[in-house]
Design an enzyme around this catalytic site. Structure first.
Site: not given
Ligand code: NAG
Length: 270
Positions: A98, A100, A102
């Site tokens: 993953e 990411d 955010e």
């Protein structure tokens, strides 16, 4: 004759725009949110919204194994404290990889936190957080992930902010076998996101809306594209240093409390 030329030029421009512009109808599926996620403007714009009942999200139709993926986001404006907009690449399963971004909202006039992480083989714990050098709610800005066999480079408006190198030689797993999809969602996280849950989401401001446009994914074709072998050049390394010096607010690689026995191996060269 002149008018004809003008019409022809306009036609050509619009063909080019159609050919290279993103189309959210073609590239993405709305995955949840019961009508709160919308594809608008002939597929050029996607909006996620969050109200007291639910947030919303979408994912890419395609899977990517390496790629240079750009998306323009305009984050929830005004008092966005408690909201989180996640934009990431992920494979499936317990040993998933993953990458990411955010975005943790904040009170009006207070800075967003841009949180980043990299999971390999199901293991993350590689958080780095930044403030941005602009207000991410005023205009669209480009958030990019370049992922090739040598490194993962996160960029904002073309400025690299983080690099995760392939250090398999030092025993650090690197994402290279599992294809990932692009995901995004907007949800309420006022139990932790804003100063550890101190500031609560102000529902009188709802619905909260984040917008997406100009998606672009470059994938590997047979004639190796530039990005596939790209790593950070000197300028890029200097830009990362500038960002880390001025805008980084958390780096797992310097968090002694978390790693009293020594930092993870990738920290020595990150
Ligand atoms: C919100 O703003 C405050 C004050 O500037 C800052 O300390 C905090 O890190 C910001 N972000 C979040 C998510 O609380």
């Amino acid at each position: 004759m002149k008018r004809f030329v003008v019409v022809l030029v306009l036609l050509i421009i619009s063909f080019v725009l159609v050919a290279f512009g993103s189309n959210f109808n073609q590239d993405f599926d709305i995955t949840w949110g019961d009508g709160r996620a919308k594809i608008l403007d002939n597929g050029n714009l996607l909006t996620l919204s969050l109200d007291k009942i639910s947030g919303s999200g979408f994912k890419s139709k395609n899977e990517y194994l390496f790629g240079k993926i750009d998306m323009q986001l305009k984050l929830v404006p005004r008092n966005s404290a408690g909201t989180v907009t996640a934009y990431y690449l992920s494979s499936l399963g317990s040993n998933h990889d993953e990458i990411d971004f955010e975005f943790l909202g904040n009170l009006s006039g207070q800075p967003y936190i841009m949180h980043t992480n990299v999971f390999t083989q199901g293991k993350g714990n590689r958080e780095q957080q930044f403030y941005l050098w602009f207000d991410p709610t005023k205009n669209f800005h480009t958030y990019s992930i370049l992922w090739n066999p040598q490194s993962i480079i996160f960029s904002v408006d073309g400025t690299p902010i983080r690099q995760f190198k392939n250090l398999e030689s030092k025993g650090v797993p690197y994402p290279k076998n599992q294809a990932m999809r692009i995901y995004s969602s907007l949800w309420n996280a006022d139990d932790w996101a804003t100063r550890g849950g101190l500031v609560k989401t102000d529902w009188t401001q709802a619905p909260f809306i984040a917008s997406y446009t100009n998606f672009n994914a470059q994938i590997k074709t047979n004639n190796n594209p530039n990005w596939f072998t790209q790593s950070l050049d000197i300028t890029g390394q200097e830009r990362i240093k500038w960002v880390q010096k001025n805008y980084m607010i958390y780096n797992y690689c310097t968090d002694l409390k978390r790693f009293p026995q020594g930092f993870p191996p990738e920290c020595s060269t990150a």
